[in-house]
Every structure is written in structure tokens, then in C-alpha cells.
Write a protein that holds these residues in place. Structure first.
Motif, short mmCIF file in Angstrom:
data_model
loop_
_atom_site.label_atom_id
_atom_site.label_comp_id
_atom_site.label_asym_id
_atom_site.label_seq_id
_atom_site.Cartn_x
_atom_site.Cartn_y
_atom_site.Cartn_z
N SER A 1 -13.24 -0.17 -3.93
CA SER A 1 -12.18 0.23 -4.85
C SER A 1 -10.80 0.05 -4.23
N SER A 2 -10.64 0.41 -2.95
CA SER A 2 -9.32 0.30 -2.35
C SER A 2 -8.88 -1.15 -2.27
N ILE B 1 -8.10 -2.29 -5.90
CA ILE B 1 -6.83 -1.69 -6.33
C ILE B 1 -5.67 -2.37 -5.63
N SER B 2 -5.82 -2.65 -4.33
CA SER B 2 -4.75 -3.30 -3.58
C SER B 2 -4.44 -4.68 -4.15
N LYS C 1 -5.07 -5.82 -7.14
CA LYS C 1 -4.49 -5.69 -8.48
C LYS C 1 -3.04 -5.23 -8.40
N THR C 2 -2.76 -4.32 -7.49
CA THR C 2 -1.39 -3.83 -7.32
C THR C 2 -0.46 -4.96 -6.90
N GLU D 1 3.62 2.59 -5.06
CA GLU D 1 2.38 1.87 -5.29
C GLU D 1 1.99 1.00 -4.10
#
Length: 517
Positions: A120-121, A124-125, A127-128, A165
Motif C-alpha cells: 500500500s505504501s 500510494i507513493s 499515485k501521489t 502529501e
């Protein structure tokens, strides 16, 4: 390296298609058909995740969980169960499972659960980063097209959002990119303030809310005999710091309104906070209270009369009959005393707490070598701010206010900026010592680095003598005298200062919070 998982199920042979599916996705899967053997495997081999059936012959999955945690306390466990009974889920969660799945399980369900826990990290990274890359151009266009103070508020909010973010992304190049975009924004914001600030002082209709009218416009509407209010003024609280501590307050309060307002110039305590409490610009304060106003070069504490200023403003606003108390917290002993004595003042219509922790922290960054090494940048500055608030006596007061149904208004007088580059100033011995602004009569400076005010009275600022002028540093510059220049630069570079013109110093939060029922 492949991700290794252990799947424990007494019907493991029936799960062969699931295991093949996972292996195609890059998950190396070991299997076992009972919990006892699984514990022996875990003694000798490490895994990234464990899937275990809740109900197996012999030692059940639930019974095995504590033993698994003893052997591999940090490995996430996914419980697979046929039962949807609430007490079984509570038992599993109480034994610290990371996730659970209801049989029959779909291979994609298992994959999704594993990705959530293990990837997930990274997801998420990635995508961010993609989202910021897309937004970068939009923010740049917003900066080019900004026309009014509301545009700049929105730009600053976006920059802070992306800064927060991206702060946990490991790619340091991204940190440099957001820093450079903030620098570009501050350069444009300086020109915006240069063009518009003086007009705002004489035309409220086209001006943002400024320090001197923030109480009247944003705080007064919430004060009445029927509704008690605690006003917390946190010295030096920047918007990004507020967003970091906001979740702590949200445990006990709902956010009714988040406002941004503009600090006056200089964006420094003596000017901005006295303006907030008095409801007047500094020149008017000096005229009304000549016996207590002190200019920069005069000896003495320049924020000794905030309570009197506020009481006088309340009278002018027709609120002289409300019950009010004022506290300035400068150390933890007094902070604890105020928390312990909550019952003595909880029934006031208005209580005011001035909280100086962040200001003290910013000065400690300059003067204390250990603190200076701990606070390396804005990220660590925010982190320490959050940790402090989580464990402060002030938060005890906030909790008690929530229990009593007391509304809270959180705000500040100005922000602060991490200064990086010096710019030389020459002045006489009567010039002020501030690093982001100076008041003097014979100032020499690089005009491209500052906003200079030759006639302070036209900016509603007091002056020491007829030829006094103010200068305000732009972006992340700090003002240095030629004498002992290298020592001075080395001492103050990479410290937090205020009084000049930057988004961080000028655009600041005021948040209205209502207690959760």
C-alpha cells in the motif's frame, strides 16, 4: 526479491488454484495444513505475511494467533473464516490480526488484502507522485494568473496540501521540486503584496481580513451569553503546522469553519498580536496608548498589555459586559496550573489563551545546538509541533472544553519561515535588530531584496523619528549587517524567523471548532 507468505489451512489442497494465482503475481507461497506445524515453520523461517484459517482441527487459528505473535510479532496475519459472527471477529481483532476474509475466498480478494498490507505504501507513493506531477503545472498556472488575495490563499493551501502529501515519499528529488515551487510562489507573492498591501489598509471592501480586524470579523460572531468560547492564539502557528495538529483536535471537535487571514506588516509579534487584541493598526495603538507602546529600539516587553487591549476592544464592539479571562502560557508549569484550575474559569463567556510554545521552539532552533540538529527542516518542525501538542496540558484543556460544550477558536498572530540566504543591510546604531524586517533612519540595502517603506504613517506604522523607514525581506532571505558578517550568516542560516513577506508568515489560519456531541 519475491514476497514470501505462509498459508495455513486444513483444506490447503483445495486452495491450489489460489496459490498458483498468487505465485504468478510474484508471491512465493509456502503451505501448511495445521497450526502446530505452522508454528514450527515460523520458528525457522521468516515471512512477509501469514494467512491462517480460523477454524481448524487441533489448534485453531484463533488459538494460534498469540503464539504466532510471540514468534513473529511484526508479521501481519490475515484471518480466513467461514463465520461472520461478530464475537469471532472481535476476538481476532483483539489478537491483532491485520485483516480478515470470509470464506469462500476469491483469489483476487486475497491479492487485494496482501497488496493493502504489503504494497500500500508503495502504491500510494506512486499515485501521489503521479498526481503531483499533474497538479504541478496547474499550480504554476494559478501563480501566473493570481489576481487577488483569495487566489493566493488557494495557491498556498494547495502548496501545503502537496507538501504534506509528499513529505513521506522517499524520493528527495520531489522534496526539492516542491521547495522550488514554494520559492517561486513566494517570489510572486512578494510582488503581489508590494502592489496591494497599502491599498488594503484604506479599503476594507477589497481587502483580506487583516490582523487588526480579525477579532471583530471572525471571533466576535461566536461570542455570546449563550455560547462560551475559548480563543487559543498559538504564536508562530503556520498553516502547515495547523494541518499537522488538526487531527488531534478533531478527536474532540468538529470543524465548523477554517479561515485564512493575512498578518499585517511587520509579521512579528509586537505588531501583529497587538493589532489582533486591540483591533487597531500599530500607529493607532501608539496614538491611543502612548504610555505603553514601545518601538523596536526601546527597552521593555512589547506584549505586556494584550489583556487591556482586548478588554478595550470588547467595549468598543459593545461587548463590555461579557465575562472574560486571559492567560499567557510561557512554560509547562503554568500550563499545568491553568489545566488544573479549569473549573475556576470554565463558565466565562470568553477565555483567551496565548500559547508561546512554537515561538519558543523556533528560537530554540537558533540558540540550542541539539534542538537545531533535531529540527532540520519544515518536516521535522511539523513533527515536533505535533508531538508536543499530543502530550501538552493544553490538550487536557481542549478535552475539558469539549466535555463542557465550549466552542474553541484556534488562531495565531503570524507564521515563520526557514531562512536560507543573507542579504546585506547597513544601518546606524538605532536600527532594529530583527532579521526579517528592520526599522531605522539610515538604512542601506539591496532594493531588489526588500519592500521599503519610506513613509511609515502611510502604512499605519509608527516611526522613531522623522526619517525612519521600514524594510521587509522577501522570500527566504534574512537581513545581515556587514560587521561580523560570516559569523552572523553561519549562526542564523537555516533558522526560523518572522517579520517579513512570505506565504508562510503572512497567510495564517483561524479555525472554529464545535464540540462533538
Amino acid at each position: 526479491m519475491p514476497i514470501k507468505i505462509l498459508w495455513v489451512d486444513d483444506e490447503i489442497d483445495l486452495l491450489k488454484p489460489h496459490i498458483l494465482f498468487l505465485e504468478k503475481k510474484g508471491y512465493e507461497t509456502a503451505t501448511c495444513n495445521n497450526a502446530t506445524d505452522a508454528l514450527e515453520i515460523l520458528e525457522n523461517e521468516n515471512f512477509d505475511a501469514i494467512l491462517i484459517d480460523e477454524n481448524m482441527p487441533g489448534l485453531s487459528g484463533l488459538e494460534a494467533l498469540p503464539k504466532i505473535k510471540e514468534i513473529r510479532p511484526n508479521v501481519p496475519v490475515i484471518m480466513v473464516t467461514k463465520s461472520e459472527e461478530e464475537h469471532i471477529m472481535e476476538d481476532a481483532i483483539g489478537k491483532h490480526i491485520a485483516d480478515y476474509l470470509i470464506k469462500p475466498v476469491n483469489p483476487n480478494q486475497v491479492l487485494l488484502s496482501l497488496k493493502k498490507l504489503l504494497d500500500s505504501s508503495k502504491i500510494i507513493s506512486e499515485k501521489t507522485v503521479i498526481n503531483y506531477q499533474q497538479e504541478f503545472r496547474n499550480i504554476a498556472m494559478d501563480m501566473m494568473n493570481a489576481r487577488d488575495y483569495e487566489d493566493w490563499q488557494e495557491i498556498y493551501k494547495k502548496l501545503v496540501y502537496w507538501e504534506l502529501e509528499l513529505e513521506n515519499i522517499e524520493d528527495t528529488g520531489l522534496v526539492d521540486i516542491i521547495e522550488n515551487q514554494k520559492k517561486d510562489a513566494n517570489a510572486a507573492f512578494f510582488k503581489f503584496i508590494e502592489r496591494n498591501y497599502q491599498d488594503w489598509l484604506f479599503d476594507e471592501d477589497d481587502a483580506p481580513i487583516l490582523s487588526y480586524n480579525v477579532f471583530k470579523k471572525l471571533v466576535k460572531p461566536h461570542i455570546s451569553k449563550e455560547e462560551k468560547v475559548l480563543l487559543i492564539v498559538v504564536d508562530n502557528l503556520r498553516y502547515d503546522q495547523w494541518k499537522t495538529i488538526e487531527p488531534i483536535f478533531n478527536k474532540y471537535y468538529n470543524q465548523e469553519k477554517e479561515n485564512l487571514y493575512y498578518s499585517i506588516l511587520p509579521s512579528a509579534t509586537q505588531y501583529a498580536r497587538n493589532a489582533l487584541f486591540s483591533g487597531m493598526m500599530p500607529l493607532d495603538i501608539e496614538k491611543k496608548y502612548p504610555e505603553i507602546w514601545l518601538n523596536d529600539t526601546e527597552e521593555g516587553n512589547k506584549n505586556m498589555h494584550e489583556k487591556e487591549f482586548l478588554a478595550d476592544q470588547l467595549k468598543r464592539l459593545g461587548m463590555g459586559d461579557i465575562s472574560m479571562n486571559y492567560f499567557k502560557i510561557l512554560n509547562s508549569d503554568f500550563e499545568k496550573k491553568i489545566a488544573d484550575e479549569f473549573n475556576n474559569y470554565k463558565n466565562n463567556d470568553l477565555n483567551v489563551i496565548v500559547y508561546n510554545f512554537i515561538d519558543i521552539l523556533s528560537h530554540a532552533k537558533t540558540d540550542n545546538r541539539i534542538i537545531g540538529e533535531i529540527i532540520r527542516d519544515d518536516k521535522t518542525y511539523r513533527s515536533i509541533t505535533k508531538h508536543w501538542f499530543e502530550n501538552s496540558y493544553l490538550m487536557d484543556i481542549v478535552k475539558k472544553c469539549a466535555q463542557e460544550g465550549i466552542k474553541i477558536v484556534v488562531t495565531t498572530d503570524h507564521g515563520t519561515i526557514f531562512v536560507k540566504e543573507p542579504t546585506k543591510v547597513i544601518g546606524d546604531k538605532e536600527s532594529s535588530t530583527n532579521l526579517r524586517y528592520k526599522l531605522g533612519k539610515q538604512l542601506q540595502y539591496d532594493p531588489k531584496d526588500v519592500l521599503a517603506i519610506d513613509q511609515p504613517e502611510k502604512f499605519l506604522l509608527p516611526k522613531v523619528n522623522v526619517t525612519s523607514k521600514y524594510i521587509f525581506a522577501k522570500e527566504n532571505l534574512f537581513l545581515t549587517y556587514p560587521k561580523n558578517y560570516n559569523h552572523f550568516v553561519n549562526y542564523y542560516k537555516d533558522t526560523y524567523q518572522h517579520g517579513g513577506i512570505s506565504l508562510e508568515e503572512i497567510i495564517i489560519p483561524l479555525v472554529v471548532l464545535t464540540p462533538k456531541k
